[in-house]
Design an enzyme around this catalytic site. Structure first.
Site, PDB file in Angstrom:
ATOM      1  N   PHE A   1       3.224   9.091 -18.207  1.00  0.00           N
ATOM      2  CA  PHE A   1       3.881   8.000 -17.470  1.00  0.00           C
ATOM      3  C   PHE A   1       3.985   6.782 -18.405  1.00  0.00           C
ATOM      4  O   PHE A   1       3.008   6.414 -19.055  1.00  0.00           O
ATOM      5  CB  PHE A   1       3.024   7.654 -16.239  1.00  0.00           C
ATOM      6  CG  PHE A   1       3.765   6.975 -15.122  1.00  0.00           C
ATOM      7  CD1 PHE A   1       4.112   7.672 -13.977  1.00  0.00           C
ATOM      8  CD2 PHE A   1       4.107   5.636 -15.213  1.00  0.00           C
ATOM      9  CE1 PHE A   1       4.794   7.044 -12.930  1.00  0.00           C
ATOM     10  CE2 PHE A   1       4.789   5.007 -14.186  1.00  0.00           C
ATOM     11  CZ  PHE A   1       5.131   5.709 -13.032  1.00  0.00           C
TER      12      PHE A   1
ATOM     13  N   HIS B   1       0.020  -0.030  -5.386  1.00  0.00           N
ATOM     14  CA  HIS B   1      -0.164   1.174  -6.210  1.00  0.00           C
ATOM     15  C   HIS B   1      -0.887   0.857  -7.516  1.00  0.00           C
ATOM     16  O   HIS B   1      -1.768   1.602  -7.949  1.00  0.00           O
ATOM     17  CB  HIS B   1       1.208   1.782  -6.488  1.00  0.00           C
ATOM     18  CG  HIS B   1       1.163   3.218  -6.901  1.00  0.00           C
ATOM     19  ND1 HIS B   1       0.748   4.220  -6.062  1.00  0.00           N
ATOM     20  CD2 HIS B   1       1.468   3.824  -8.075  1.00  0.00           C
ATOM     21  CE1 HIS B   1       0.806   5.374  -6.696  1.00  0.00           C
ATOM     22  NE2 HIS B   1       1.238   5.163  -7.920  1.00  0.00           N
TER      23      HIS B   1
ATOM     24  N   VAL C   1      -0.313   0.959 -17.321  1.00  0.00           N
ATOM     25  CA  VAL C   1      -0.070   0.764 -15.891  1.00  0.00           C
ATOM     26  C   VAL C   1       0.576  -0.614 -15.730  1.00  0.00           C
ATOM     27  O   VAL C   1       0.007  -1.622 -16.144  1.00  0.00           O
ATOM     28  CB  VAL C   1      -1.365   0.850 -15.063  1.00  0.00           C
ATOM     29  CG1 VAL C   1      -1.024   0.954 -13.577  1.00  0.00           C
ATOM     30  CG2 VAL C   1      -2.219   2.046 -15.492  1.00  0.00           C
TER      31      VAL C   1
ATOM     32  N   ALA D   1      -2.005   7.688 -15.775  1.00  0.00           N
ATOM     33  CA  ALA D   1      -3.308   7.076 -16.058  1.00  0.00           C
ATOM     34  C   ALA D   1      -4.364   7.519 -15.050  1.00  0.00           C
ATOM     35  O   ALA D   1      -5.550   7.600 -15.380  1.00  0.00           O
ATOM     36  CB  ALA D   1      -3.174   5.554 -16.045  1.00  0.00           C
ATOM     37  N   TYR D   2      -3.927   7.800 -13.848  1.00  0.00           N
ATOM     38  CA  TYR D   2      -4.880   8.218 -12.813  1.00  0.00           C
ATOM     39  C   TYR D   2      -5.595   9.513 -13.192  1.00  0.00           C
ATOM     40  O   TYR D   2      -6.732   9.750 -12.773  1.00  0.00           O
ATOM     41  CB  TYR D   2      -4.134   8.382 -11.480  1.00  0.00           C
ATOM     42  CG  TYR D   2      -5.040   8.503 -10.289  1.00  0.00           C
ATOM     43  CD1 TYR D   2      -5.672   7.377  -9.745  1.00  0.00           C
ATOM     44  CD2 TYR D   2      -5.277   9.736  -9.691  1.00  0.00           C
ATOM     45  CE1 TYR D   2      -6.507   7.488  -8.661  1.00  0.00           C
ATOM     46  CE2 TYR D   2      -6.113   9.859  -8.593  1.00  0.00           C
ATOM     47  CZ  TYR D   2      -6.729   8.726  -8.094  1.00  0.00           C
ATOM     48  OH  TYR D   2      -7.559   8.843  -7.005  1.00  0.00           O
ATOM     49  N   GLU D   3      -4.932  10.354 -13.977  1.00  0.00           N
ATOM     50  CA  GLU D   3      -5.512  11.646 -14.371  1.00  0.00           C
ATOM     51  C   GLU D   3      -6.393  11.545 -15.619  1.00  0.00           C
ATOM     52  O   GLU D   3      -7.066  12.524 -15.983  1.00  0.00           O
ATOM     53  CB  GLU D   3      -4.397  12.675 -14.639  1.00  0.00           C
ATOM     54  CG  GLU D   3      -3.769  13.271 -13.385  1.00  0.00           C
ATOM     55  CD  GLU D   3      -2.870  12.330 -12.615  1.00  0.00           C
ATOM     56  OE1 GLU D   3      -2.208  11.488 -13.267  1.00  0.00           O
ATOM     57  OE2 GLU D   3      -2.831  12.408 -11.380  1.00  0.00           O
TER      58      GLU D   3
ATOM     59  N   GLY E   1       5.692  -3.727  -7.095  1.00  0.00           N
ATOM     60  CA  GLY E   1       5.714  -4.567  -5.901  1.00  0.00           C
ATOM     61  C   GLY E   1       4.700  -4.151  -4.841  1.00  0.00           C
ATOM     62  O   GLY E   1       4.602  -4.807  -3.797  1.00  0.00           O
ATOM     63  N   THR E   2       3.953  -3.100  -5.084  1.00  0.00           N
ATOM     64  CA  THR E   2       3.020  -2.605  -4.066  1.00  0.00           C
ATOM     65  C   THR E   2       1.596  -2.564  -4.611  1.00  0.00           C
ATOM     66  O   THR E   2       1.357  -2.894  -5.779  1.00  0.00           O
ATOM     67  CB  THR E   2       3.399  -1.163  -3.637  1.00  0.00           C
ATOM     68  OG1 THR E   2       3.115  -0.275  -4.738  1.00  0.00           O
ATOM     69  CG2 THR E   2       4.855  -1.055  -3.248  1.00  0.00           C
TER      70      THR E   2
END
Ligand code: INI
Length: 156
Positions: free
Chosen positions: A22, A89, A82, A57-59, A86-87
């Site tokens: 990502f 997340h 990362v 990055a979460y992994e 707008g959220t």
């Protein structure tokens, strides 16, 4: 007085780089910086560097944990980007990543370098991936080598 300080050059080090796909256009530059620092400054051999790609990055913590458990590496350099949207997340991905990586380091007693950019914008990320604010991938790689030697000296 005893002072312990790690040197950087570690010619025999076996280094894993865990890297997120990502935002890969930024992560590619972090990877380039990390490999350059490992080889040119750290004198790490090309054949002793292993690169593991994960979705995001979460992994990174899970892959890093598996790399630590394999006992094949002296340190892991985690690379990713990362960028705040707008959220909420961003908080979950960046928080899970940094908390998870530090947990792996502490549980495994293995240097895990945090080369994950957490930025407000793409511009800030580009600045930290080899342009005006340096290259956080290179910094993380050198931190990993230094910590290998700090741990070695503590245990000597
Ligand atoms: N992963 C990143 O590495 N960077 C991001 O900015 C990002 N955003 O913004 O969503 C991101 N998401 C994917 C995440 O890391 C996981 O791969 C996904 O949620 C599947 O578990």
């Amino acid at each position: 007085m005893n002072v312990i300080e790690g040197v950087i050059a570690t010619p025999e080090a076996r280094i894993a780089i865990a890297i997120a796909r990502f935002n890969h256009f930024i992560n590619d530059s972090l990877l380039e910086g990390a490999i350059d620092a490992l080889k040119r400054v750290g004198q790490v051999k090309d054949e002793n560097i292993t690169v593991v790609w994960v979705p995001g990055a979460y992994e990174l913590p899970l892959a890093t944990r598996a790399l630590a458990d394999s006992k094949k590496f002296d340190a892991v350099v985690a690379l990713g980007t990362v960028i705040r949207g707008g959220t909420a997340h961003f908080e979950y991905v960046a928080g899970g990543c940094s908390t998870g990586l530090s947990r792996v380091a502490l549980e495994s007693v293995l240097p895990v370098a945090f080369g994950v950019l957490t930025t407000e914008s793409i511009e800030q990320a580009i600045e930290r991936a080899g342009t005006k604010a340096g290259n956080k991938g290179a910094e993380a790689a050198l931190a990993a080598l230094e910590m290998i030697n700090v741990l070695k000296a503590i245990n000597a």
